[in-house]
Design a protein around this motif. Structure first.
Motif, mmCIF file in Angstrom:
data_model
loop_
_atom_site.group_PDB
_atom_site.id
_atom_site.type_symbol
_atom_site.label_atom_id
_atom_site.label_comp_id
_atom_site.label_asym_id
_atom_site.label_seq_id
_atom_site.Cartn_x
_atom_site.Cartn_y
_atom_site.Cartn_z
ATOM 1 N N ASP A 272 -6.350 -2.161 -4.262
ATOM 2 C CA ASP A 272 -6.079 -2.593 -3.225
ATOM 3 C C ASP A 272 -6.633 -3.825 -2.428
ATOM 4 O O ASP A 272 -7.323 -3.607 -2.548
ATOM 5 C CB ASP A 272 -5.286 -1.514 -2.499
ATOM 6 C CG ASP A 272 -4.516 -1.818 -1.505
ATOM 7 O OD1 ASP A 272 -3.954 -3.338 -1.534
ATOM 8 O OD2 ASP A 272 -3.843 -1.057 -0.402
ATOM 9 N N GLU A 273 -5.527 -4.925 -2.482
ATOM 10 C CA GLU A 273 -6.443 -5.832 -1.993
ATOM 11 C C GLU A 273 -7.645 -6.498 -2.850
ATOM 12 O O GLU A 273 -8.390 -7.159 -1.572
ATOM 13 C CB GLU A 273 -7.159 -5.832 0.114
ATOM 14 C CG GLU A 273 -6.258 -5.062 0.568
ATOM 15 C CD GLU A 273 -4.878 -6.400 0.996
ATOM 16 O OE1 GLU A 273 -5.551 -7.575 0.536
ATOM 17 O OE2 GLU A 273 -3.822 -6.234 1.479
ATOM 18 N N SER B 96 0.333 -1.634 0.047
ATOM 19 C CA SER B 96 0.059 -0.008 0.583
ATOM 20 C C SER B 96 0.818 1.609 0.193
ATOM 21 O O SER B 96 0.182 2.303 -0.305
ATOM 22 C CB SER B 96 -0.968 -0.235 1.150
ATOM 23 O OG SER B 96 -1.661 -0.785 0.996
HETATM 24 MG MG LIG Z 1 -2.119 -2.274 2.355
#
Ligand SMILES: [Mg+2]
Ligand SMILES: Nc1ncnc2c1ncn2[C@@H]1O[C@H](COP(=O)(O)OP(=O)(O)O)[C@@H](O)[C@H]1O
Length: 418
Positions: A163-164, A54
């Motif tokens: 993200d993710e 991140s």
């Molecule tokens: Mg992360």
């Protein structure tokens, strides 16, 4: 220090929050490489939780290169395609340039158009979320595709930072079933195929802390991400790690030296920046007297008592709880495998198969065993030494944590220890 020192101030102690661009140690070459790749590729960023994905994405978001407009999406809790489209829409509408492009088209579904035409108010849009999602539920594929198509009119390339995403797929699978998860994957693939002609100004950077391959296997969709350039976010190089350690020593007013850095990295197993931060947060609690004359013995003690101790246990909790993704039988078998490796240091493949078979009972198959080991490797627990055909823990600190939480029966551990 030279005037080009990228870190003029001692770093903030960061035990978990996403680092800002000026707080990232050792990622300059990686980020340069990423920008070169993005010119022609979509990118899959792979690393375990807290390795720094991140932080890298945030750097891309906040310090974009000319010609690119990055937008960031945290997808971990997205449980349906409508929710996904909702988030995309919200982000696009919040940007004047994109909203004005979208407002000139007539080809968007009515549910989206209402918001494009109005004076966009984020809070109001938030309040209309349930209605918006209900309105686009049936044709979310088309709505999303059309919005993306319209963005081609912008003179810059849009970068979508997802993200993710694997966690999102897990959640969609759990809440909506395999058909919906597959539908999303198929849609995403079509969008990427369109990058060759109509969607030339779109790039995707996808990150995941849990193996994407495992969820793709579950969905029988292993071919669906083959077009991404895969990049792993690794531990820091030695000089950046030393720089981080020295910076944090300054922050916590600790008398530091190169031998202490050396020992610190040996204890962790590899200079993963998160664990360096965790360690220093503990060192910072020592008395001023100890901090002003820090020794190797102090480091060893803090490691054994604090870093591996109960205070830090929740930092590691994620690593055992995410084994639930393997299903109940898989979780139990992988716990047994990890426990065996943690207790013995290195274990050969045939010996692990025995451990697996005992845990799994009658359901054991060679194929499932291979899958489990592959997942444990993808998920960054274990590594295979191809010379000896033995598995070992990727990080020493993880191995010791595992050993403490789930000890192997003492007698077995002694006989088989390396
Ligand atoms: Mg992360
Ligand atoms: N390049 C870096 N320099 C310093 N600390 C870092 C760096 N990358 C990650 N960290 C540490 O790791 C933690 C988590 O970083 P993050 O980027 O959120 O990881 P991820 O997204 O992989 O879970 C931060 O709070 C910080 O302690």
């Amino acid at each position: 220090m030279s005037t080009t020192d990228p870190f003029p101030r001692p770093p903030r102690s960061l035990v978990g929050p996403i680092p800002d661009p000026d707080e990232l140690y050792g990622r300059k070459d990686f980020i340069d490489h990423l920008w070169r790749l993005i010119d022609a590729n979509n990118i899959l960023l792979l690393a375990p939780r807290r390795f720094g994905k991140s932080g890298v994405m945030r750097h891309v978001l906040l310090q974009p290169r000319p010609g690119y407009v990055p937008m960031s999406f945290e997808l971990e809790d997205v449980d349906s395609p409508e929710e996904f489209v909702w988030r995309i829409t919200k982000e696009l509408l919040a940007r004047d340039k994109f909203r004005s492009i979208l407002s000139q088209t007539k080809r968007l579904p009515a549910g989206v158009m209402t918001w494009v035409r109005k004076n966009f108010d984020e809070a109001e849009f938030e309040g209309a979320k349930v209605k918006f999602k209900a309105e686009i539920r049936a044709d979310w594929r088309d709505a999303a595709h059309r919005m993306l198509l319209e963005l081609e009119q912008a003179d810059e390339t849009a970068i979508f930072l997802f993200d993710e995403l694997p966690a999102m797929l897990d959640l969609i699978l759990e809440r909506q079933g395999a058909a919906v998860a597959n539908d999303f994957l198929a849609w995403f693939r079509t969008v990427r195929l369109a990058q060759r002609d109509v969607l030339r100004r779109h790039r995707f950077i996808v990150a995941g802390s849990v193996g994407i391959d495992q969820i793709l296997r579950k969905l029988s969709a292993t071919d669906k991400f083959g077009d991404f350039a895969r990049l792993t976010v690794d531990p820091l190089d030695e000089s950046s790690a030393i720089q981080l350690a020295e910076g944090l020593a300054e922050t916590f007013e600790i008398d530091w030296n190169p031998e202490l850095s050396d020992r610190l990295f040996t204890l962790i197993g590899a200079p993963v920046p998160y664990f360096i931060h965790v360690f220093f947060a503990q060192l910072g609690q020592l008395t001023a007297t100890v901090r002003s004359s820090m020794t190797i013995a102090d480091l060893n003690r803090v490691y054994a008592e604090a870093v591996l101790g109960p205070t830090c246990r929740h930092y590691f909790g994620h690593y055992s709880s995410r084994l639930k993704r393997y299903g109940r039988a898989g979780e139990k078998a992988s716990m047994a495998i990890l426990r065996a490796v943690a207790g013995r240091g290195r274990v050969s493949r045939p010996a692990l198969f025995d451990v697996y078979r005992k845990s799994r009972g009658r359901g054991a198959t060679e194929l499932e065993f291979d899958d489990l080991l592959a997942s444990l490797e993808y998920d960054w627990y274990l590594r295979l030494d191809t010379d000896t055909n033995e598995y070992y823990f990727r990080l020493k600190v993880m191995e010791e944590w595992w050993q403490r939480c789930y000890p192997l029966a003492a007698s077995k551990a002694r006989v088989q220890k390396r």
